[in-house]
Scaffold this active site. Structure first.
Site, PDB file in Angstrom:
ATOM      1  N   CYS A   8     -19.819  -9.842   6.729  1.00  9.28           N
ATOM      2  CA  CYS A   8     -20.857 -10.722   7.225  1.00  9.28           C
ATOM      3  C   CYS A   8     -20.787 -11.955   6.363  1.00  9.28           C
ATOM      4  O   CYS A   8     -21.433 -12.046   5.342  1.00  9.28           O
ATOM      5  CB  CYS A   8     -22.212 -10.044   7.087  1.00  9.28           C
ATOM      6  SG  CYS A   8     -23.574 -11.127   7.409  1.00  9.28           S
ATOM      7  N   HIS A  64      -1.013  -3.974  -9.004  1.00  9.68           N
ATOM      8  CA  HIS A  64      -2.367  -3.444  -9.217  1.00  9.68           C
ATOM      9  C   HIS A  64      -2.776  -2.382  -8.215  1.00  9.68           C
ATOM     10  O   HIS A  64      -3.852  -1.820  -8.322  1.00  9.68           O
ATOM     11  CB  HIS A  64      -3.396  -4.574  -9.283  1.00  9.68           C
ATOM     12  CG  HIS A  64      -3.661  -5.292  -8.003  1.00  9.68           C
ATOM     13  ND1 HIS A  64      -4.777  -5.062  -7.265  1.00  9.68           N
ATOM     14  CD2 HIS A  64      -2.977  -6.244  -7.352  1.00  9.68           C
ATOM     15  CE1 HIS A  64      -4.770  -5.858  -6.198  1.00  9.68           C
ATOM     16  NE2 HIS A  64      -3.672  -6.578  -6.233  1.00  9.68           N
ATOM     17  N   GLN A  98       0.818  -1.216   0.000  1.00 10.34           N
ATOM     18  CA  GLN A  98       0.000   0.000   0.000  1.00 10.34           C
ATOM     19  C   GLN A  98       0.851   1.265   0.000  1.00 10.34           C
ATOM     20  O   GLN A  98       0.343   2.346  -0.304  1.00 10.34           O
ATOM     21  CB  GLN A  98      -0.931   0.020   1.216  1.00 10.34           C
ATOM     22  CG  GLN A  98      -1.995  -1.074   1.220  1.00 10.34           C
ATOM     23  CD  GLN A  98      -3.040  -0.886   0.128  1.00 10.34           C
ATOM     24  OE1 GLN A  98      -3.129   0.161  -0.531  1.00 10.34           O
ATOM     25  NE2 GLN A  98      -3.826  -1.914  -0.109  1.00 10.34           N
TER      26      GLN A  98
HETATM   27  C1  LIG Z   1      -1.022  -4.760   2.470  1.00 13.97           C
HETATM   28  C2  LIG Z   1      -1.293  -5.750   1.371  1.00 13.97           C
HETATM   29  N1  LIG Z   1      -0.490  -6.818   1.221  1.00 13.97           N
HETATM   30  C3  LIG Z   1      -0.683  -7.720   0.253  1.00 13.97           C
HETATM   31  C4  LIG Z   1      -1.721  -7.608  -0.637  1.00 13.97           C
HETATM   32  C5  LIG Z   1      -1.899  -8.665  -1.675  1.00 13.97           C
HETATM   33  O1  LIG Z   1      -1.452  -8.273  -2.918  1.00 13.97           O
HETATM   34  P1  LIG Z   1      -1.852  -9.107  -4.205  1.00 13.97           P
HETATM   35  O2  LIG Z   1      -3.300  -8.861  -4.403  1.00 13.97           O
HETATM   36  O3  LIG Z   1      -1.029  -8.542  -5.308  1.00 13.97           O
HETATM   37  O4  LIG Z   1      -1.510 -10.516  -3.927  1.00 13.97           O
HETATM   38  C6  LIG Z   1      -2.583  -6.507  -0.520  1.00 13.97           C
HETATM   39  C7  LIG Z   1      -3.728  -6.294  -1.430  1.00 13.97           C
HETATM   40  O5  LIG Z   1      -4.725  -6.944  -1.486  1.00 13.97           O
HETATM   41  C8  LIG Z   1      -2.372  -5.569   0.515  1.00 13.97           C
HETATM   42  O6  LIG Z   1      -3.193  -4.534   0.681  1.00 13.97           O
END
Ligand SMILES: Cc1ncc(COP(=O)(O)O)c(C=O)c1O
Ligand code: FES
Lengths: 325, 402
Positions: free
Chosen positions: B325, B201, B179
């Site tokens: 939920c 992404h 993030q």
């Molecule tokens: C803090 C964090 N780590 C790991 C991921 C996982 O990344 P990815 O969707 O590329 O596996 C995400 C996102 O979903 C994330 O917000």
């Protein structure tokens, strides 16, 4: 986001009978402040006729809790108490054209709120027998508590056993790791180590509800046989509907049974698997080798021999031989 | 009216320039970069350019420190499992209670296999206690894995300082910066961070591409073995088009990092203040003074998040909720639980996460849409009276089972 039916969305966006009911004479609160799941159902019962004249709800809940509560109040309004008590959570789900498996507990909460409200009206204490665990099997909406209790009650040892008794694990098989974990935990209580290679002791699947209504396989006339096939498909129908689909019997040609998959089942990635499951069930119930084929293949002289997908296990050799001889 | 996307911590739209950079690598330059012919060599050159673009954004010293993976989750898993392989006698892992499942679910599994997992607790604002951390840095620890920024609240952890402490104790330090990358300036060459995870992404590159940064000289064992791709540290034919897209996205992120911290932050603050000013009984979760510039997480008391999302969605507004939920009963997110947010508020947490594509007009529309939605849902809540929460909600609503 959840794949809610139009009916669920409609009841969520325009919930019926919301709020407190000032002249209620029965109130049922279920849920818990700790976990935030909460539903209050208020009913006004005519003491002469015991008919529910009005019902309202208040909920701190997700979309399906709101929709389930709204549906429940609509269903029970105008019903005599005894009729209302027969409303099951499946009835609530059906009224809404189905709920996702993860959300079935919202309809359970509705049914329990009703029992609590009726108990409150009658001045008796309502005891909750509700215990729900984490959802393990999504295909059949089976939770950990249900699996644990079934393992204990029937001395189950393997994933296959669990599938026979609870259906959990009998679909896509993705939940087998979760089922093994439950088995490991429950068996450990009895001082037994879970053995992943143990052979299932269950040769005959637990008699399914349908078996009770139908005579065991004997010589059936063609009409009886078709009637029975329909009954079996009917018994599977609630599961298909839960996924928003349905299945219709089109033609019976010896051991080949043509069906129409409709709704969400048609053309979905799970269709082959679903057909496999129906075939398996028909074989179990009829005690003969059956091949289930989508009706669209009916014109083809050599239809796809066996459906693909995990559910489509090959029949044991004896059965296949029996089918041909 | 066009829909408004405020769920950029879940995933982002690809930037048009990213897509443009990728397109030739599907139909024309489809070769395998390992091949000994002209179909492959152009791709090879494009991959090394992308590697340099990623290196620049991360401030890595060498481009060979960049390992392309399939996603953030793979990077996280690779980092932790590598450390366990490298140090078979060290059976402890330090992480936090609020990591992404990509780390937490792996740790839970490792716990079943016999490892000891130390999950650092957080306070009500989502902050760590570094004294607790220091006490845990013993020679039994194989790796520390602490996220740079929390995906739900945006709260930033002091990873540079924590990496230094780990380094002094001779323990590998990994950070999930999925993030943070592109929103927080990062200069790995001047840090003690040994490994860092990136996910494409989240910064306008495609889904299904990630990076594991691995500081030169840090002991490592690959998760995948096979061909010599990524210098044998992550075998498998490169996802060339996506790698190239990620390179382009990193270059764009570097150009926009100021925009994220000025314009996007100003929009976020406008949104947050607009909502807080109009809606009673709501508050910001996490460490509001130390968080990502694009993220705002607001807890609306006495109602449930999914209902809020569905009503927002009806008005074309996309956000996300900390309430799931899903099974058995309502489960507030582990992040909200770790912060000790009461359940009646944790269920009503909504995360708005912005990007540089959001506009002030959009934010103003959201600020206008939220208050009536909250008011309508509260009318249905057993915990809400005429004009505010019922007195002593615990007594007013006393359900039969708990
Ligand atoms: C803090 C964090 N780590 C790991 C991921 C996982 O990344 P990815 O969707 O590329 O596996 C995400 C996102 O979903 C994330 O917000
Ligand atoms: S999830 Fe249990 S069989 Fe599919």
């Amino acid at each position: 986001m959840w794949d809610y039916s139009e009916k669920v969305k409609e009841h969520f966006y325009n919930p019926r009978n919301v709020g407190a009911l000032p002249d209620a004479n029965g109130v049922g609160d279920v849920g818990s402040l700790n976990c935030g799941d909460a539903l209050r159902l208020s009913i006004k019962v005519n003491p002469e006729t015991e008919v529910i004249e009005a019902a309202t709800f208040q909920t701190f809940g997700c979309g399906s809790a709101i929709a389930s509560s709204s549906a429940l109040t609509e269903i029970i309004k105008g019903l005599p108490l005894d009729e209302a008590l027969k409303v099951s959570n499946q009835d609530i789900a059906d009224y809404l054209d189905g709920l996702p498996p993860e959300k079935m507990h919202c309809s359970v909460m509705g049914r329990e709120a009703l029992q609590a409200a009726v108990a409150n009206y009658r001045g008796v204490e309502w005891k909750d027998d509700h215990e729900e665990g984490a959802l393990i099997c999504k295909c059949f909406a089976v939770d950990a508590v249900m699996i644990e209790e079934t393992i204990r009650a029937n001395n189950l040892r393997t994933v296959q056993d669990v599938a026979h008794y609870t259906k959990a694990g009998g679909g896509c098989a993705a939940c087998h790791e979760g089922i093994e974990e439950v088995l490991t935990r429950v068996l450990a209580e009895q001082g037994i180590t879970f053995d992943p290679e143990a052979v299932s002791k269950v040769d005959q699947p637990e008699p399914l509800p349908i078996a009770a209504t139908i005579k065991p396989a004997g010589k059936l006339t063609t009409v009886q046989r078709i009637h029975r096939i329909e009954q079996i498909i009917d018994s599977i129908r609630p599961n298909l509907r839960m996924d928003g689909g349905d299945c219709e019997l089109v033609e019976v040609d010896g051991n080949i049974i043509y069906v129409n998959m409709v709704g969400a089942c048609a053309g979905c990635g799970m269709a082959a698997m679903t057909i496999g499951g129906i075939q398996q069930r028909l074989m179990e119930e009829l005690g003969e080798f059956i091949r289930v084929i989508p009706a669209e293949h009916m014109q083809h002289p050599h239809p796809n021999p066996l459906p693909r997908g995990e559910g489509a296990q090959r029949a044991p050799v004896e059965q296949r031989r029996a089918a041909h001889g | 009216m066009a829909d408004i996307y405020l769920d950029n911590n879940a995933t982002t739209a690809c930037d048009a320039k990213v897509v443009e950079a990728m397109l030739p690598y599907f139909l024309e330059q489809f070769g395998n970069p390992s091949s000994m012919h002209s179909f492959g060599s152009g791709v090879g050159r494009a991959l090394s350019k992308a590697r340099k673009q990623v290196q620049a954004l991360l401030g890595a010293e060498h481009d060979s420190e960049i390992i392309f993976t399939s996603c953030g989750t793979e990077s996280d898993n690779t980092a932790i499992l590598s450390a366990l392989k490298c140090f078979p006698n060290r059976k402890e892992i330090i992480t936090t209670a609020v990591e992404h499942p990509a780390v937490l679910a792996l740790c839970t599994q490792l716990e079943k296999e016999g490892y000891t997992i130390h999950r650092l607790a957080v306070d009500g604002k989502g902050r760590l206690d570094l004294d607790e951390y220091k006490k845990l840095l013993t020679p039994n620890v194989a790796i520390v894995s602490v996220m740079w920024a929390n995906n739900e609240t945006g709260t930033l952890f002091p990873v540079l300082e924590m990496a230094e402490l780990a380094h002094a104790a001779d323990i590998q330090f990994h950070t999930d910066a999925v993030q943070a990358v592109g929103k927080v300036p990062i200069d790995l060459k001047n840090s003690n961070i040994d490994m860092l995870s990136v996910s494409g992404h989240k910064l306008h590159a495609p889904k299904g591409i990630g990076v594991l940064y691995l500081k030169r000289g840090v002991r490592f064992r690959p998760l995948f073995r096979g061909g010599h791709q990524e210098r044998g540290r992550r075998a498998g034919t490169e996802n060339a088009a996506s790698v190239i897209g990620l390179g382009q996205a990193c270059e764009l992120a570097q150009e926009h990092i100021e925009c994220e911290n000025v314009q996007v932050k100003a929009l976020r603050d406008r949104l947050e203040q607009g909502i807080l000013a109009q809606v009673p009984n709501c508050f910001v979760t996490g460490d509001a003074d130390h968080r990502l510039p694009n993220t705002c997480n607001i807890a609306f008391e006495y109602i449930e998040g999914e209902s809020i999302l569905m009503l927002l969605n009806k008005q074309g507004i996309a956000a996300s909720s900390g309430s799931a939920c899903t099974s058995g009963s309502l489960e507030p997110s582990h992040v909200m639980r770790a912060m000790g947010i009461p359940y009646t508020a944790a269920h009503g947490t909504i995360r708005f996460s912005l990007s540089r594509y959001n506009t002030q007009a959009e934010i103003d529309r959201v600020v206008a849409a939220v208050p009536p939605i909250i008011a309508d849902l509260r009318k249905m809540s057993p915990y809400w009276g005429e004009n505010g929460p019922v007195e002593e909600p615990g007594k007013a609503f006393a359900p039969v089972y708990a």
